[in-house]
Design an enzyme around this catalytic site. Sequence first.
Site, PDB file in Angstrom:
ATOM      1  CG  ASP A  95       1.283  -4.628  -0.292  1.00  0.00           C
ATOM      2  OD1 ASP A  95       0.231  -5.217   0.052  1.00  0.00           O
ATOM      3  OD2 ASP A  95       2.169  -4.296   0.510  1.00  0.00           O
TER       4      ASP A  95
ATOM      5  CE  LYS B  11       2.963  -1.831  -5.195  1.00  0.00           C
ATOM      6  NZ  LYS B  11       3.969  -2.726  -4.661  1.00  0.00           N
TER       7      LYS B  11
END
Length: 210
Positions: free
Chosen positions: A136, A118
């Site tokens: 997320d 991420k």
Amino acid sequence: MIKRELIVKTLNEMFPNPKSDLNYSNHFEMLIAVVLSAQTTDVSVNKVTPELFSKYPNPKSLKEAPIEDLENILKSIGLYKTKAKNIKNLSKILHDKYDSKIPSERKDLESLPGVGRKTANVVLANAFGKNVIAVDTHVNRVSKRLGIAKESDNVLEVEERIVKYFQKDDLKKLHHQLIFFGRYHCLARNPKCENCPLQEVCVFYKKFEK
Ligand code: SF4
């Protein structure tokens, strides 16, 4: 209008110029801020980074920083001890191996302490203009509610479905837009369904709200 176009149009209207809520002024600060933001709000990260960046503005100074001082600066954010260690070690690698530059390859980014897929995607998108999307908690939830991803998908599967679903050129902007849509509109507990322009294409709304 097809569903994908409606989603893009709506997000462009709601968040025409999205930019990260994290404060930073260069790629190094961005990487550090994103690492610090894991499981912590951007607001709380923004409270500690002014002191951190002013005392330790580059990889060399941060790699030489006393760990106790880093812990002291970061103590108000979650997982601060691990994060203090990670940003110190990460800075050492940046300085010693990459001439204090931020690497532009995913595998190099993901080899840094505290940097997962991420975070790497955030850096690739924001620092290097790559058309990737970081998933997320907000992007994950919104994608599933809208039926872009399946409820059972893991984070990587959600990312792959988003990449397939939208036009490549839209991804960088969509990253921030989906986060803001989830953070301020399609909230985890109380989504604002009653005045949501995406009601008609929302799987979650059709299932639970109607
Ligand atoms: S209708 Fe509700 S659940 Fe669906 S996208 Fe809008 S706010 Fe989210």
